[in-house]
Design an enzyme around this catalytic site. Sequence first.
Site, PDB file in Angstrom:
ATOM      1  N   ASP A 190       0.899  -1.216   0.037  1.00  0.00           N
ATOM      2  CA  ASP A 190      -0.005   0.141   0.089  1.00  0.00           C
ATOM      3  C   ASP A 190       0.885   1.442  -0.024  1.00  0.00           C
ATOM      4  O   ASP A 190       2.242   1.095  -0.031  1.00  0.00           O
ATOM      5  CB  ASP A 190      -0.824   0.018   1.315  1.00  0.00           C
ATOM      6  N   HIS A 263      -2.685   3.264  -4.477  1.00  0.00           N
ATOM      7  CA  HIS A 263      -2.351   2.875  -3.228  1.00  0.00           C
ATOM      8  C   HIS A 263      -0.876   2.196  -3.600  1.00  0.00           C
ATOM      9  O   HIS A 263      -0.568   1.448  -2.996  1.00  0.00           O
ATOM     10  CB  HIS A 263      -2.981   1.652  -2.699  1.00  0.00           C
ATOM     11  N   GLU A 326      -9.992   2.634  -5.177  1.00  0.00           N
ATOM     12  CA  GLU A 326      -9.350   4.220  -4.993  1.00  0.00           C
ATOM     13  C   GLU A 326      -8.062   4.659  -5.761  1.00  0.00           C
ATOM     14  O   GLU A 326      -6.907   4.810  -5.210  1.00  0.00           O
ATOM     15  CB  GLU A 326      -8.969   4.190  -3.418  1.00  0.00           C
TER      16      GLU A 326
HETATM   17  C1  ACM Z   1     -10.990  -0.441   0.399  1.00  0.00           C
HETATM   18  O1  ACM Z   1     -11.473  -0.297   1.451  1.00  0.00           O
HETATM   19  N1  ACM Z   1     -10.440   0.643   0.091  1.00  0.00           N
HETATM   20  C2  ACM Z   1     -11.103  -1.596  -0.453  1.00  0.00           C
END
Ligand code: ACM
Length: 759
Positions: A190, A263, A326
């Site tokens: 991440d 991420h 995201e």
């Molecule tokens: C997430 O909670 N962004 C998958």
Amino acid sequence: MKNAALLLLTFFFVQLAYSQCPIIPRPQEYSQIDVKIPLDDQLTLDSNSMSFSTWEYLKSNLKQQTGIELVHDAENPYVQFGESPRLQVQGGPIPISHHYQISFNSNERKVYFETEESAFHAVNSMLQLIQKDGLKFYFQGSEVSDSPGFEWRGLHLDVSRHFYTVDEVKRFIDLMALYKFNTFHWHLTDDQGWRIEIKKYPKLADIGAFRDSTMMGHYSDEPRVFDTKKYGGFYTQDQIKEVIKYAADRFVNVVPEIELPGHSRAALAAYPELSCTGEQKGVPGTWGVFDDIYCAKQETIDFMKDVLAEVVELFPSQYIHVGGDEAPKTRWKKCPDCQKVIADNDLHDEHELQSYFIGQIDEFLTGKGKKLIGWDEILEGGLSPNAAVMSWRGMKGGIEAAKQKHEVVMTPTTYCYFDYYQSGHPSEPIAIGGFLPLEKVYRFNPVPKELNEDEQRYILGGQANLWTEYIASMEHLEYMTYPRALALAQTVWCRKKPSYDSFLSDFLTYQEDYLTRNKVNFARSIHQPILEITRKKNGINVHFKGVEENYHYTVSTKEIGGYSMNGGQAMGVEDTLFFERCYSGDKVKEIRTSVLDDSGGNSLVDRFLLHACLGAEIEMVTQPHPKYNNNGSLNLVDGVKGTQPWKGSQWLGFDTSYVEFIVDLGEVQDINLVNLGFLNQNGSWIYLPKLATIQVSKKSKWFLRKKYKHGIESEDCNITVGKKGRYVRVSIRAMDLIPIGMDGGGNTPWTFIDEIMIN
Ligand code: ACM
Ligand code: ZN
């Protein structure tokens, strides 16, 4: 404590009509037999009847939980443990179901299993059947016939935001195995840290696994505070293999997650040439979603394939998770490389570019005999042919994917995000936000009604996620995971689960002991009495409600600020206290209640403010958002001010730019000052509104033109009025849209209110 009042509260529960069960998840079929099968210092079994790893597992768990020694005896074992002939149904064997059966009664002690995996499940059920009578252990007499109802029973762990050592990860898996989870989703990469050694790209670990600082407190705190110690760590490939083997011995499959294209700041810190701008940026120590993501150019796709080539070699899992959530398209929109990929491949927009990126990876993984799984954003721009979907933004994405005949794992935030608060009590440790008590988890059903029988077959199961921005230690991780994981374990084991009352009763009777036996730092949040507040004439009733039969609370109340409480004024009947509103002109009074449970521990303090509109009727002209409407309008006048930080339940939340409500004080009173509480947590898109306006009226809800306006600059807002009235109209004006550049820019801000006080 001269004026303190003591009250002993006893709760009686109706006698329960079902047979209790020590095993969670409760087996598909269970009946308790009224016999205790005594256990000695030794338990004998034929070690040839199970695999070596299951034998070793049973031996060490038995020893550690009870001190009992597992001993091999092929001739005359205390428990007969053996493989069953496959169950025959008309015409032939049924497909493998990992079925097992336990018969512990006065005549026999037998365990049958169908597969190695079901032998392991049987062993875990057996361990939970061990109870204690004084100093003596015994098996609770039981008939069990059991098999799992879902094939994906998962827990996820984010090791990027906070790092967990190999031993801690093993412990996490160990506890999963006790409750028959079979999938460990290991979130290995991440923004805040890359955690897996990749031999071809050593900088991923050397640089990407470490950050210079870590955010302390909550993301929404102003000002933000950072710990400037270097923080990080990663797993070598040998360590990864060790964890996979450890998990496999417990019939847990490890699904790695390598996030793309978002991420990815940790990877880009190591290889900035894979970003759109090429700019060198460090591994961030703050949470959130970042604009800098992998550039969608061919070099990145090649890099990703190289990384995944090593990953698929390491992980036997059929599924490889590639994230997909995201990923802002800000950089892609301006990047010539990305725009060229769009043009060269006749793509429509950046969403299709993401699909193209994922599609390339899908093809690669499929070629390696693996299946790609990703968060539900991978539906946007078109789902790649072989992709499975993990639905987290509700169940919608999962439903859509199942209708398109793609496999689905359900993990909606509303039921499965264990980084949310589990009770509204101020003693809960700081969490990301949201509210997910045990009962809500139990209400989770991974199979949505919207799907027909055919489509339902694509639902593999469910999973809870442990995002660790706010979970920095193993102790805290266990607290957030347990007991909620037990509720989830049940929902992903049986398609027809028992009632919540039955689950709760089994949990309290057997499982707290079992968790204690396994030294789990589980949350006792459900023992905190639930405050049930109701309106009464000129005040409120506060009822302290417990969860257990014959469980006592001692509630004492204490007046703060010198006001002397006369006799039993704050004492209602038995378990209910009456708090009378204090009339305008008087000072607002504060009462603190502390609650002690039977064990003498768990002391809790709640603070009540007895102001002039305590319990007043309110007409909500603007309705709160259903998600943040706990207790309706009473929330605004219940004497309990919303806590800081926001804990998901104590505030009324509005997603409108205008809010209006009318308070009825019951009789004409002096209205000198109106106090309104607002929340300012911009990280969660909650902003202070701009303006509050008050109007008063004596006789009806027709208001005088005279308005008292006040600009809102802080969370605590006082508006001077100086008029008499019975009805008070409050109108609140928020920004239409959050300014671009701020958290949630371009969206309607949330307005959170609690409480309204008048004097
Ligand atoms: C997430 O909670 N962004 C998958
Ligand atoms: Zn680019």
